[in-house]
Design a protein around this motif. Structure first.
Motif, PDB file in Angstrom:
ATOM      1  N   GLU A 114       0.843  -1.207   0.000  1.00  0.00           N
ATOM      2  CA  GLU A 114       0.000   0.000   0.000  1.00  0.00           C
ATOM      3  C   GLU A 114       0.875   1.253   0.000  1.00  0.00           C
ATOM      4  N   GLU A 115       2.035   1.165   0.653  1.00  0.00           N
ATOM      5  CA  GLU A 115       2.947   2.302   0.653  1.00  0.00           C
ATOM      6  C   GLU A 115       3.496   2.549  -0.749  1.00  0.00           C
ATOM      7  N   ASP A 118       0.773   4.287  -2.656  1.00  0.00           N
ATOM      8  CA  ASP A 118       0.573   5.648  -2.165  1.00  0.00           C
ATOM      9  C   ASP A 118       1.692   6.570  -2.636  1.00  0.00           C
ATOM     10  N   ARG A 122       1.474   9.648  -5.298  1.00  0.00           N
ATOM     11  CA  ARG A 122       1.822  11.004  -4.860  1.00  0.00           C
ATOM     12  C   ARG A 122       2.833  11.668  -5.804  1.00  0.00           C
ATOM     13  N   THR A 179      -2.608  15.180  -1.289  1.00  0.00           N
ATOM     14  CA  THR A 179      -3.417  13.986  -1.510  1.00  0.00           C
ATOM     15  C   THR A 179      -3.567  13.734  -3.005  1.00  0.00           C
ATOM     16  N   ILE A 185      -3.958   7.812  -8.666  1.00  0.00           N
ATOM     17  CA  ILE A 185      -3.929   6.517  -7.965  1.00  0.00           C
ATOM     18  C   ILE A 185      -4.128   5.379  -8.949  1.00  0.00           C
ATOM     19  N   ARG A 189      -1.542   2.455  -9.923  1.00  0.00           N
ATOM     20  CA  ARG A 189      -1.923   1.042  -9.816  1.00  0.00           C
ATOM     21  C   ARG A 189      -1.684   0.322 -11.145  1.00  0.00           C
TER      22      ARG A 189
END
Length: 232
Positions: A114-115, A118, A122, A179, A185, A189
């Motif tokens: 997940e890091e 993220d 970012r 964010t 995101i 992914r």
């Protein structure tokens, strides 16, 4: 009895269908609009039957394949089987596309944390997060990070690559803490799950030409800036 009869009829129908290739539309097959699937054969291997229909590729085969998929999903729900339900015949247009999607689903997904997701989202957001910037550009930003992770000239993790001293401006100007958008995101992914979208030796992403030459570039007509993706 009705469940077995329906499956048997479909299987017989499929064996006499003409071979028509894999260009027939799945979405446009039309059978689902007037046939309601209410049962299934507990002993049927519906994935095998779907593949048979897809390899046939004819109009009726596609219609029958769509029914097989509905029966498979019904069987999974009813028997609580440890398989994932699918929607190939509604998500894709042709037999060729469905077969490719089925093959892709067999491949193990690359592992990432997940890091990782993220941080990559970012940096994509900070470097190319404007709404009008195309997906391929955001994916290229993420791909440069992944290429650096694989390169002997850079650190071995996404975090270390992004936070390597003197490399990414957003780490120093604070934009890394913004964010990320949903678009950023999803593009992060995408590259994590599908791999880099450019050659492995494309490890430079700058506002000026660097390294041994330009692989591709993107001119932002709104901001009046250019992003260069460069070879090592």
């Amino acid at each position: 009895m009705k469940k077995r009869l329906l499956a048997a009829v479909l299987a017989i129908a499929l064996t006499v269908l003409p071979i028509m290739g894999t260009g027939v539309s799945a979405k446009g097959s039309g059978l689902n609009s007037y046939i309601e699937v209410t049962g299934y054969d507990p002993k049927a291997d519906y994935m095998t039957l779907m593949l048979r229909a897809l390899k046939n590729g004819g109009t009726y085969a596609m219609q029958v394949g769509a029914i097989y998929e509905q029966q498979r999903n019904m069987k999974i729900d009813d028997k609580k089987l440890p398989y994932q339900k699918t929607s190939y015949f509604t998500d894709y247009t042709t037999a060729k596309e469905i077969l490719a999607a089925i093959e892709a689903a067999k491949k193990p997904k690359p592992s990432y944390t997940e890091e990782d997701l993220d941080l990559l989202a970012r940096i994509i957001n900070a470097e190319a997060g404007c709404d009008w910037i195309p997906d391929w550009v955001q994916r290229m930003v993420g791909s440069v990070v992944l290429n650096r992770v694989k390169s002997k000239h850079f650190p071995n993790t996404i975090r270390e690559v992004i936070y390597q001293p003197g490399q990414y401006g957003p780490v120093y100007n604070g934009m890394i803490h913004y964010t990320p958008t949903k678009k950023s995101i999803e593009n992060a992914r995408y590259v994590l799950e599908n791999g880099s979208t450019c050659p492995d030796n494309v490890t430079g992403q700058n506002g000026v030409i660097s390294g041994s030459g330009v692989y591709t570039s993107y001119y932002d007509s709104i901001l009046g800036t250019t992003i260069y993706f460069c070879y090592t």
